[in-house]
Scaffold this motif. Structure first.
Motif, PDB file in Angstrom:
ATOM      1  N   ARG A   1       6.067   3.045   4.897  1.00 17.84           N
ATOM      2  CA  ARG A   1       4.956   1.736   4.555  1.00 17.84           C
ATOM      3  C   ARG A   1       5.666   0.825   5.712  1.00 17.84           C
ATOM      4  N   SER A   2       4.627   0.203   6.145  1.00 16.37           N
ATOM      5  CA  SER A   2       5.706  -0.959   7.381  1.00 16.37           C
ATOM      6  C   SER A   2       5.877  -2.248   6.672  1.00 16.37           C
ATOM      7  N   LEU A   3       6.993  -2.184   7.465  1.00 11.76           N
ATOM      8  CA  LEU A   3       7.992  -3.589   6.807  1.00 11.76           C
ATOM      9  C   LEU A   3       6.952  -4.787   5.474  1.00 11.76           C
ATOM     10  N   GLN A   4       5.587  -5.128   6.536  1.00  5.53           N
ATOM     11  CA  GLN A   4       4.820  -5.749   4.910  1.00  5.53           C
ATOM     12  C   GLN A   4       4.650  -5.382   4.284  1.00  5.53           C
ATOM     13  N   GLN A   5       4.316  -4.359   4.164  1.00  9.71           N
ATOM     14  CA  GLN A   5       3.665  -3.887   2.544  1.00  9.71           C
ATOM     15  C   GLN A   5       5.140  -3.693   1.987  1.00  9.71           C
TER      16      GLN A   5
ATOM     17  N   CYS B   1       8.255  -5.964   1.625  1.00  9.29           N
ATOM     18  CA  CYS B   1       7.651  -7.245   1.341  1.00  9.29           C
ATOM     19  C   CYS B   1       6.854  -7.449   0.272  1.00  9.29           C
ATOM     20  N   GLU B   2       5.098  -7.006   0.844  1.00  5.89           N
ATOM     21  CA  GLU B   2       3.976  -7.342  -0.443  1.00  5.89           C
ATOM     22  C   GLU B   2       4.299  -6.801  -2.308  1.00  5.89           C
TER      23      GLU B   2
ATOM     24  N   ASP C   1       7.071  -5.501  -3.043  1.00 10.91           N
ATOM     25  CA  ASP C   1       8.034  -6.832  -4.024  1.00 10.91           C
ATOM     26  C   ASP C   1       8.058  -7.181  -4.412  1.00 10.91           C
ATOM     27  N   ASP C   2       6.260  -8.484  -3.856  1.00 17.68           N
ATOM     28  CA  ASP C   2       6.374  -9.351  -4.716  1.00 17.68           C
ATOM     29  C   ASP C   2       5.723  -8.894  -5.888  1.00 17.68           C
TER      30      ASP C   2
END
Length: 385
Positions: free
Chosen positions: A66-70, A72-73, A75-76
């Motif tokens: 998964r990308s870092l952005q995915q 982080c999302e 996580d939220d």
């Protein structure tokens, strides 16, 4: 005349384990009389993850990229689910809770090896939970122990010492969640904390659950009713128990990184490749017996004194067949659920994180170095106002 100080708070504990079957929430009153804690469970409930979210968590746990952005999302999204669970359980009391202790969702765990420090990742950030619930939140409990050289697992033994030790008896608190782990409690454990230890001792429910889903299309083997109809293959089980994880002495920890879908596939192919191919019932019986024998073997191999009582918590305690097998394999110890000792087995881990949150805000140590292998006692968790 001594002054009796009593502190009473209402806390919410939140936990989702390796099974990723939902968020266990406990609304618990914690009473602190001069450092001696008691708990009173007001409400406990498991809130299921949204199906898409659960699927995504399991994909990340299985190592899918998964990308870092995915990440982080994710996580939220996990934090939002945890906040929702906290707000739902809060409704069970007319008082506003003082505190949330949130374990979050483990998506990666690497135990320490040699000189290399371990690494652990729990998603569901505390800042978001605190923001959405407007309740002080303690989260990210495992990192401080890892940074002190420990495994950061298991953390529930602190609760076991505080609530389940006995003045005269040797006890083991056996948790059977996704992974199984134990706490060894000699008599007067509170005064002899250096003699208390614990470790992960097997695959718990994770292989049985995955097999029940794959072979029978059910989320888990309710009460062990399916496994009860099969015949376990002891030759396979004895081979599996020769694997490195079961032989290395504690402290030790494990997770889905070892007991993964690929691990299950390997077990299934070995079951199918025998001279007499095993039926699906036999396979589930074999995996259930594997869980029970891994637990029993760890007692014989690593406990200084065999326990008189074994107190079982977690979902495995509701599997009647597994409990019968444990009672048979752990004779002469008496095997019972923690519920028989006044602590809800279903809510035990969530209660533990409520208590660990309380210890953190009181600046009391939360880890047990004799359990986790950490070099020192540390404060566990980060506080979000």
């Amino acid at each position: 005349m001594t002054h009796q100080t009593t502190d009473k708070i209402l806390a919410i504990g939140l936990m989702s384990g390796t099974s990723v079957d939902g968020i266990d929430a406990a609304l618990v009153e914690i009473c602190d009389r001069q450092g001696i804690l008691t708990t009173n469970l007001i409400a406990g409930h498991t809130y299921e993850y949204d199906a898409d979210l659960r699927k995504e968590i399991l994909a990340v746990c299985a190592g899918e990229p998964r990308s870092l952005q995915q990440i982080c999302e994710l996580d939220d999204r996990i934090a939002e689910s945890f906040a929702k669970a906290a707000l739902a359980i809060r409704e069970k009391s007319d008082r506003q809770p003082d505190l949330i202790g949130s374990h979050g969702q483990t998506v990666f765990h690497r135990p320490p090896t040699g000189q290399k420090m371990g690494y652990t990742v729990q998603l569901g950030r505390g800042a978001v939970i605190a923001e959405l619930t407007e309740i002080k939140t303690v989260s990210d409990f495992r990192v401080a122990d890892i940074e002190a050289g420990g495994h950061a697992a298991p953390l529930v033994p602190m609760l076991d010492i505080l609530l389940l030790s006995h003045p005269e008896k040797y006890r083991v608190c056996q948790n059977i969640g996704g992974i199984s782990n134990l706490t060894y409690l000699p008599p007067k454990a509170l005064e002899n904390q250096e003699k208390v230890f614990g470790f992960d001792n097997g695959s718990g429910n994770v292989l049985m659950d995955m097999a029940a889903q794959k072979l029978f299309g059910v989320p888990f083997d309710n009460d062990g009713a399916i496994a009860r109809q099969g015949e376990p293959n002891l030759e396979l089980i004895n081979n599996w128990l020769e694997q490195e994880f079961f032989l290395i002495p504690p402290p030790k920890s494990t997770g889905r990184e070892l007991f993964s879908p690929a691990y299950l596939e390997q077990c299934l192919s070995e079951c199918k490749n025998l001279n007499q191919s095993l039926s699906d019932y036999d396979i589930l019986a074999t995996l259930t017996e594997f869980t029970a024998r891994a637990i029993a073997q760890s007692y014989h191999d690593f406990l200084p004194v065999f326990p008189e009582e074994v107190l079982v918590g977690g979902g495995g305690g509701r599997n009647g067949y597994l409990m019968e097998r444990l009672q048979d394999l752990l004779k002469p110890a008496i095997v019972k659920r923690t519920d028989d000792f006044g602590l809800s087995g279903d809510s035990k881990e969530a209660i533990a994180f409520a208590v660990l949150g309380y210890l953190r805000i009181k600046e009391r140590y939360g880890n047990l170095p004799s359990v986790t292998g950490a070099k020192r006692s540390v404060l566990l968790g980060k506080i979000y106002q």
